[in-house]
Design a protein around this motif. Structure first.
Motif, PDB file in Angstrom:
ATOM      1  N   UNK B   3       0.858  -1.186   0.000  1.00  0.00           N
ATOM      2  CA  UNK B   3       0.000   0.000   0.000  1.00  0.00           C
ATOM      3  C   UNK B   3       0.893   1.235   0.000  1.00  0.00           C
ATOM      4  N   UNK B   4       0.341   2.353  -0.476  1.00  0.00           N
ATOM      5  CA  UNK B   4       1.160   3.563  -0.601  1.00  0.00           C
ATOM      6  C   UNK B   4       0.412   4.795  -0.110  1.00  0.00           C
ATOM      7  N   UNK B   5       1.174   5.698   0.485  1.00  0.00           N
ATOM      8  CA  UNK B   5       0.670   7.040   0.777  1.00  0.00           C
ATOM      9  C   UNK B   5       1.413   7.963  -0.177  1.00  0.00           C
ATOM     10  N   UNK B   6       0.684   8.664  -1.006  1.00  0.00           N
ATOM     11  CA  UNK B   6       1.336   9.522  -1.996  1.00  0.00           C
ATOM     12  C   UNK B   6       0.849  10.965  -1.863  1.00  0.00           C
ATOM     13  N   UNK B   7       1.560  11.849  -2.492  1.00  0.00           N
ATOM     14  CA  UNK B   7       1.120  13.245  -2.544  1.00  0.00           C
ATOM     15  C   UNK B   7       1.508  13.834  -3.890  1.00  0.00           C
ATOM     16  N   UNK B   8       0.862  14.897  -4.284  1.00  0.00           N
ATOM     17  CA  UNK B   8       1.236  15.596  -5.518  1.00  0.00           C
ATOM     18  C   UNK B   8       2.369  16.563  -5.198  1.00  0.00           C
ATOM     19  N   UNK B  12       5.543  15.702  -9.981  1.00  0.00           N
ATOM     20  CA  UNK B  12       4.487  14.723 -10.235  1.00  0.00           C
ATOM     21  C   UNK B  12       4.042  14.145  -8.919  1.00  0.00           C
ATOM     22  N   UNK B  13       3.728  12.865  -8.893  1.00  0.00           N
ATOM     23  CA  UNK B  13       3.336  12.282  -7.620  1.00  0.00           C
ATOM     24  C   UNK B  13       4.562  11.763  -6.879  1.00  0.00           C
ATOM     25  N   UNK B  14       4.527  11.899  -5.573  1.00  0.00           N
ATOM     26  CA  UNK B  14       5.650  11.477  -4.751  1.00  0.00           C
ATOM     27  C   UNK B  14       5.147  10.499  -3.691  1.00  0.00           C
ATOM     28  N   UNK B  15       5.829   9.396  -3.548  1.00  0.00           N
ATOM     29  CA  UNK B  15       5.439   8.415  -2.538  1.00  0.00           C
ATOM     30  C   UNK B  15       6.011   8.823  -1.187  1.00  0.00           C
ATOM     31  N   UNK B  16       5.121   9.002  -0.216  1.00  0.00           N
ATOM     32  CA  UNK B  16       5.552   9.385   1.127  1.00  0.00           C
ATOM     33  C   UNK B  16       5.871   8.161   1.971  1.00  0.00           C
ATOM     34  N   UNK B  17       5.110   7.093   1.730  1.00  0.00           N
ATOM     35  CA  UNK B  17       5.293   5.876   2.521  1.00  0.00           C
ATOM     36  C   UNK B  17       4.755   4.690   1.746  1.00  0.00           C
ATOM     37  N   UNK B  18       5.479   3.607   1.784  1.00  0.00           N
ATOM     38  CA  UNK B  18       5.004   2.370   1.171  1.00  0.00           C
ATOM     39  C   UNK B  18       5.117   1.282   2.225  1.00  0.00           C
ATOM     40  N   UNK B  19       4.081   0.486   2.373  1.00  0.00           N
ATOM     41  CA  UNK B  19       4.086  -0.508   3.449  1.00  0.00           C
ATOM     42  C   UNK B  19       3.250  -1.719   3.058  1.00  0.00           C
ATOM     43  N   UNK B  20       3.483  -2.796   3.778  1.00  0.00           N
ATOM     44  CA  UNK B  20       2.682  -4.007   3.573  1.00  0.00           C
ATOM     45  C   UNK B  20       1.463  -3.898   4.484  1.00  0.00           C
ATOM     46  N   UNK B  21       0.275  -3.778   3.927  1.00  0.00           N
ATOM     47  CA  UNK B  21      -0.910  -3.575   4.760  1.00  0.00           C
ATOM     48  C   UNK B  21      -1.212  -4.761   5.683  1.00  0.00           C
ATOM     49  N   UNK B  22      -0.698  -5.918   5.330  1.00  0.00           N
ATOM     50  CA  UNK B  22      -0.971  -7.101   6.156  1.00  0.00           C
ATOM     51  C   UNK B  22      -0.181  -7.068   7.459  1.00  0.00           C
ATOM     52  N   UNK B  23       0.986  -6.465   7.419  1.00  0.00           N
ATOM     53  CA  UNK B  23       1.857  -6.535   8.596  1.00  0.00           C
ATOM     54  C   UNK B  23       2.190  -5.163   9.191  1.00  0.00           C
ATOM     55  N   UNK B  24       1.880  -4.101   8.494  1.00  0.00           N
ATOM     56  CA  UNK B  24       2.301  -2.760   8.957  1.00  0.00           C
ATOM     57  C   UNK B  24       1.599  -2.359  10.247  1.00  0.00           C
TER      58      UNK B  24
END
Lengths: 164, 71
Positions: B3-8, B12-24
């Motif tokens: 899963x990702x948290x992004x922002x504009x 362009x778009x920038x990923x703020x955080x990427x994580x595994x939703x099952x374990x995060x």
């Protein structure tokens, strides 16, 4: 002749080392927690070129257009020749670059405004992403239109603060 | 799938955080969201286009939009 070849090879090697160090340090110092999108894991030797490809203005525009298309689909907006038509409840808005016009709705006393400007204080954000932001926000809260409109005539600093 | 948290942003778009939703640790994810909300940003679920109050494991892509000013 031999020394020229050695010098040239040394230069190429130094440029490659600089590229790797530059890309790595950018990621560290900018605090990116994760890997950027479209990273080509299968060709690490091209990382230097990929970095510039991913951060080029053309790529930013492409990404912005992609998100705008997704936002248009999510908000069920319709593209027109000069913007996007957005229906929210009894309101219909026409959204384009930094300007929203209300085509229908707003029958209460506060809603005498027909059009308003909007802007995202984040400097340099692509226009497509500014429009996508406005579409998402208006779809979720159409009363924002009036809140933006009452600010008409106020001057803003680059960080969004009002000049008094 | 992560899963990702992004922002504009200007890039362009920038990923703020990427994580595994099952374990995060979702509290940590929401803590990050709160920090951005404190600066005026708002989280939207990019699957539904809805404004969200709290990120759950079901959300795969959350867009933090910058505040919009009128004028």
């Amino acid at each position: 002749m031999h020394s020229i070849a050695v010098t040239l090879l040394s230069c190429v090697f130094l440029i490659l080392v600089w590229g790797i160090v530059f890309v790595t340090s950018q990621r560290l110092f900018l605090g990116e927690i994760v890997l950027p999108q479209r990273r080509h894991n299968n060709c690490p030797a091209w990382g230097f070129f990929t970095y510039f490809e991913n951060n080029s203005p053309d790529n930013a525009r492409t990404q912005a257009q992609s998100y705008l298309r997704r936002t248009v689909a999510l908000t069920k907006a319709t593209e027109t020749v000069d913007g996007y038509i957005l229906n929210v409840g009894t309101n219909t808005f026409h959204v384009r670059d930094r300007y929203v016009r209300r085509l229908r709705g707003g029958k209460d006393a506060k809603s005498r405004y027909v059009g308003t400007c909007f802007f995202v204080p984040n400097q340099g954000m692509p226009i497509a992403e500014q429009i996508a932001t406005a579409l998402l926000m208006l779809k979720n809260d159409p009363t924002l239109f009036d809140k933006w409109a009452v600010k008409n005539g106020e001057s803003f600093k680059a960080d969004g603060q009002i000049f008094y | 799938m992560n899963a990702k948290i992004i922002t504009f942003s200007s890039r362009g778009d920038t990923t703020l955080l990427e994580y595994d939703p099952a374990t995060a640790d979702m509290d940590e994810v929401n803590k990050l969201i709160s920090e951005y909300e404190a600066k005026g940003a708002q989280p939207f679920d990019m699957t539904t286009g809805e404004r969200i109050e709290k990120v759950t494991r079901e959300q795969n892509e959350v867009l933090m939009v910058h505040p919009v000013a009128g004028g």
